[in-house]
Design an enzyme around this catalytic site. Structure first.
Site, short mmCIF file in Angstrom:
data_model
loop_
_atom_site.label_atom_id
_atom_site.label_comp_id
_atom_site.label_asym_id
_atom_site.label_seq_id
_atom_site.Cartn_x
_atom_site.Cartn_y
_atom_site.Cartn_z
N ASP A 389 0.94 -1.26 -0.20
CA ASP A 389 -0.09 -0.17 -0.08
C ASP A 389 0.99 1.48 -0.10
OD1 ASP A 389 -2.26 1.80 0.32
OD2 ASP A 389 -2.44 1.20 2.21
N ASP A 675 -2.49 -2.97 6.24
CA ASP A 675 -2.73 -3.03 7.64
C ASP A 675 -4.29 -2.72 7.94
OD1 ASP A 675 -2.97 -0.14 6.57
OD2 ASP A 675 -1.74 0.51 8.19
N ASP A 679 -7.77 -4.81 3.67
CA ASP A 679 -6.39 -5.54 3.25
C ASP A 679 -6.60 -7.03 3.54
OD1 ASP A 679 -5.16 -3.56 1.97
OD2 ASP A 679 -4.50 -2.86 4.01
N ASN A 768 24.22 -43.96 11.63
CA ASN A 768 23.12 -42.94 11.13
C ASN A 768 22.97 -41.89 12.23
OD1 ASN A 768 21.12 -42.17 9.23
ND2 ASN A 768 19.58 -42.54 11.27
#
Length: 933
Positions: A389, A675, A679, A768
């Site tokens: 924005d 914000d 949005d 391992n």
């Protein structure tokens, strides 16, 4: 009982089929409009059928007479009866904006648990317990629970975010109802917003929220804020007594107010036409709380898991049968096959990934950036488009004054003087505009001697007049000002406000050159408005300033204010600007260097957005607006979104569609910074949702990252951390798969040609386990300089190709060890098994400890690039422990023995050969595929 049907939909269908002529005309009109709207929206893309019905319904009622509106919702001018309202509430349900059945905690837990890799680890843990390897089994179960716990926590928080929308509307609503069986009486009662039904008549005043979509019945100076839907900071005037034009966009309808919007000033009544999930707000936010699309990284991990399952199903039985053929011991062969399966699985993947992400989150927190969902850091590394924005992100959100000019566009100090006095004596809370005027005057050295004036009265600002005035007078009998103008004790009315409104109360215009006031002609108005338009096109906000002498002050009466604010002398214009942040241009440049393109998605005007973007370095050769996007064909829509860098006047739905178009059609990883409530859709749909600490609660709940400061430089740091995290994660995945698969191939080949197991199950599992411990240091490693300069995504085809290229290199040298042991030491009999096990144990352990240094960089390891000290220390430690085990009492218990020094000389030659051949293969691979990790 059938499921509730939309009252609006059913009633519209019922009434539009009446034979009455007026209904037939309206039916044809609405049908034609519906076809146009459906056709247009299908071209534009993903508007849902539910949203389409809502659009058609609202548009139809906005274009109808009030009497027909009552007919469509089956209500009366007196309102609904209490009984009828109760029946509608039972039929249509409560007025809850989001109609979602949110999953329970156990459903979320099951979703988090059912993941292919979790299933593999659980199976491997079970097999480890069967093979008496309790340590490995416990570790794998702990890793599963950690992974499930993190995923459950994130999904649970995400699913609750949509519930926040309902909290926005919690209030008592004044509703007009009718009571009485014979003589009905109109009553105005207060009820909970959840009990509002279609057909209710509501009364509203400043501060009220609309509990549903409302067709206005009466209005008086009604100003409404639609920022929750549009994102624009301005307000909208609403008028009840009008019929809308067919071409009017939905959010620009003057006679309709939408759920979630609020009354700024004025009052009125309205007929509720839609409630709950059938409102406009509910349709555009209907996707909230639903599961996000799976990203490439998640899909990649699933593919790895499925591939491992396939390899296990294929290889483990073959190895078990081969071992059984050699040893004729079924039990030992099964346990050996289980051990091979455990060794094949990269058990540390959840821990490595989560440690990587947690380390990145801690580092970003130091930069005042809170990461809510750890997986977001991975996405930031792959992000190649950031949608932002304008206000507060690119700009300072702090207005500054730019111009003070007369009606012909020349600088004029008198305009600034009277604007200053107006702001100085304003007693209401100062707006940013007033602060900007005062700051401009003070910082530029103007001395207007406000202390020699005193205020008599103030006419406050309101959204109908859109201006404010002060009445002031001099304390002294007379004084000359700097320009030689004479001020006497006459009182002055000074007005500042929207240019059109100030011009409407002005009859004279000041001619500075001639020093006289002339009649304000239509031509003068045109000149002023044209100058204002030029300034607006440059992204500036323009206000007008006027004044007049007021020899007498009207004490009271309904015409007091209008009499004072009349026959004014128009002085000129003042303009304002929200400047870009100093850091924004540099941050955007750094993001562009790292392959992240910025797109501005805003509800503000196009001209203002273009000006800001030019100043911060965003290209404005391709721009568009929300209304323009709405009329595009499907393919044109996606093409415009792909090319445009500035998209202005967007609604929440349009922001969502832009993000989805970039993701699905453009195949981009998209970040979105917003914000506001408007949005929310885009925040949830984006791969990386970013909000700020001062944002709306819904936006913060849906965001993946919270910025404690609106600073794009924090995102630059986040992108770097994301790519570092991605690089270290890919190191582990590729290294572990190459090493494990290469080791299994070597074990399989060795099993086919010797009469005993290359390693016993206990030795294989110990090897391992030690390798897994050594890999814990990978999150603290660094990456090559060039790796963080470009977005790093997951390629579905890259990993198998990488394994096919590099796996055989490991196997070649494992087989070389096997041949050396067989022909040089002649260790191919059962009696030589202890020696063979010891030699193979050390070689396999060192191979897996050193392979990380080959995989981790494009450069020559140890010569052109050195790993971080934790990785080097881990490699040395694990290698030293592995070499010491055969010489220790623990080695004796494991069936290992001391090895001759000549074998270690062979290992030096072996690994020099491995690094040489591996580097050659690496360079060829990079030459062909243009990347390594």
């Amino acid at each position: 009982m059938d499921a509730p049907v939309s009252i609006g939909q059913s009633l519209m269908g019922k009434h539009l089929h009446r034979s009455n002529e007026k209904y037939n005309v309206l039916r044809a009109f609405i049908s034609h409009f519906r076809k146009l709207l459906v056709g247009k929206e299908n071209n534009a893309g993903p508007r849902s059928e539910a949203e389409e019905r809502v659009h058609s319904w609202i548009q139809a009622l906005a274009r109808s007479e009030k009497s027909l509106t009552f007919e469509y919702v089956q209500s009366t001018e007196r309102g609904l009866s209490f009984k009828e309202a109760e029946m509608r509430l039972l039929e249509g349900g409560q007025n809850i904006p989001i109609d979602h059945n949110f999953p329970s905690w156990w459903q979320l837990w099951c979703n988090a648990f059912i993941h292919p890799f979790n299933i593999i680890l659980i199976i491997m843990a079970t097999l480890s317990f069967l093979a008496s390897d309790n340590a490995n089994g416990i570790i794998m179960l702990i890793l599963v629970m950690l992974s499930v716990g993190i995923r459950f926590h994130q999904d649970y928080n995400s699913s609750r975010a949509a519930m926040k929308l309902s909290e926005l509307l919690r209030s008592q609503i004044r509703v007009q109802r009718c009571a009485g069986k014979v003589i009905q009486t109109e009553l105005v009662v207060q009820i909970d917003y959840r009990d509002i039904v279609p057909g209710d008549i509501i009364h509203f005043s400043p501060g009220d929220l609309f509990p549903g979509d409302v067709r206005l019945l009466t209005s008086k100076d009604l100003i409404v804020s639609q920022s929750s839907l549009t994102g624009e900071s301005g307000t909208t005037e609403k008028v009840a007594d009008m019929i809308e034009d067919p071409s009017t966009p939905l959010l620009e309808l003057k006679n309709v107010c939408f759920m979630g919007t609020s009354v700024v000033s004025g009052c009125g009544t309205g007929l509720v036409i839609s409630t709950g999930s059938r409102t406009y707000m509910s349709t555009i936010f209907s996707t909230m709380g639903q599961e996000k699309h799976t990203d490439a990284f998640e899909n990649g991990l699933r593919c790895v898991s499925y591939a491992l399952v396939c390899i296990m199903v294929l290889v483990v039985p073959i190895i078990s049968l081969s071992d059984y053929y050699a040893s004729h011991n079924l039990g030992e062969s099964v346990i050996f096959g289980i051990s091979v399966a455990v060794a094949l699985t990269p058990q540390m993947l959840p821990l490595i990934v989560n440690t990587n992400l947690a380390k990145g989150a801690i580092t970003m927190a130091k930069d005042r950036c809170i990461v809510k969902r750890l997986s977001t850091i991975q996405h930031m590394g792959a992000m190649d488009i950031l949608c932002i924005d304008k206000t507060g992100t690119l700009t300072t959100n702090r207005i500054i004054m730019v111009h003070h000019m007369d009606s012909w566009g020349f600088p004029n100090e008198r305009v600034l003087r009277f604007a200053f006095l107006n702001s100085y004596f304003k007693t209401e809370a100062n707006s940013p505009i007033d602060d900007a005027i005062l700051a401009y005057a003070y910082t530029n050295g103007y001395r207007f001697q406000a202390s020699k004036w005193r205020m008599i009265e103030e006419i406050p600002f309101d959204f109908v007049r859109r201006r404010m005035s002060v009445i002031i007078e001099r304390d002294l009998d007379s004084i000359w000002d700097e320009q030689g103008s004479y001020f006497d004790t006459t009182k002055y009315v000074i007005t500042k406000g929207a240019l059109e409104e100030v011009l409407s109360i002005s009859t004279l215009i000041e001619d500075v050159d001639k020093g006289v006031n002339l009649t304000l002609t239509p031509k003068d108005r045109e000149v002023v408005l044209q100058k204002s338009e030029e300034l607006s096109n440059d992204g500036l906000r323009v206000l007008g300033v006027a004044m007049k002498r007021a020899n007498t002050i009207i004490k009271s009466g309904p015409t007091k204010y209008s009499a004072l604010e009349s026959d004014m002398v128009f002085l000129g214009l003042i303009s304002f600007y929200d400047p870009p942040k100093n850091s924004a241009k540099q941050a955007l440049w750094q993001l562009a260097e790292k392959g992240v393109k910025a797109k501005v998605l805003t509800g503000d005007s196009l001209s203002l957005a273009i000006k800001v973007c030019k100043e911060v370095g965003i290209r404005t050769t391709h721009v568009t607006t929300g209304p323009d996007l709405d009329i595009l064909e499907h393919t044109e829509f996606h093409e415009v979104v792909r090319r445009a860098t500035v998209l202005a006047r967007l609604t929440p739905t349009q922001k969502l569609r832009v993000v989805q178009s970039l993701q699905k059609v453009g195949n981009h990883v998209v970040g979105f910074l917003g914000d506001g409530i408007n949005d929310s859709l885009a925040l949830e749909a984006a791969d990386v949702g970013i909000s700020v600490d001062s944002g709306a609660s819904v936006a913060k709940d849906l965001a993946d990252i919270i910025l404690l400061e609106k600073d794009l430089n924090v995102l630059v740091s986040g992108v770097e951390h994301g790519r570092l995290t991605n690089g270290n994660t890919m190191k582990y995945i590729k290294m572990s798969l190459v090493a494990n698969i290469g080791s299994i191939i070597s074990l399989f080949i060795a099993t086919m040609f010797i009469q005993f197991e290359p390693l016993s199950p206990r030795q294989l599992l110990t090897q391992n386990f030690l390798n897994n411990l050594g890999q814990i240091a990978i999150p603290w490693d660094k990456v090559d300089d060039g790796y963080a300069k470009v977005p790093q995504g997951w390629s579905a085809t890259e990993l198998p190709v990488f394994i096919l290229w590099n796996g055989p290199v490991c196997s070649i040298f494992d087989i070389g060890t096997f041949l050396f042991l067989r022909f040089y030491y002649e260790a191919d009999q059962v009696s030589d098994s202890e020696f063979f096990h010891s030699a193979w144990f050390i070689e396999g352990l060192l191979m897996q400890a050193l392979i990380i240094h080959m995989i981790r960089t494009e450069k020559i390891p140890f010569i052109q690039d050195m790993a971080s000290w934790p990785v080097v220390f881990s490699t040395i430690t694990i290698s030293a422990v592995g070499i010491m085990i055969p010489f220790s009492p623990i080695g004796k218990l494991m069936g290992l023995m001391n090895l001759p020094l000549s074998y270690f000389g062979f290992l030096v030659v072996l690994f020099l050969g491995y690094f040489s051949l591996g580097q050659v293969v690496k360079r060829i691979y990079i030459l062909i595929y243009k990347r390594w990790l």
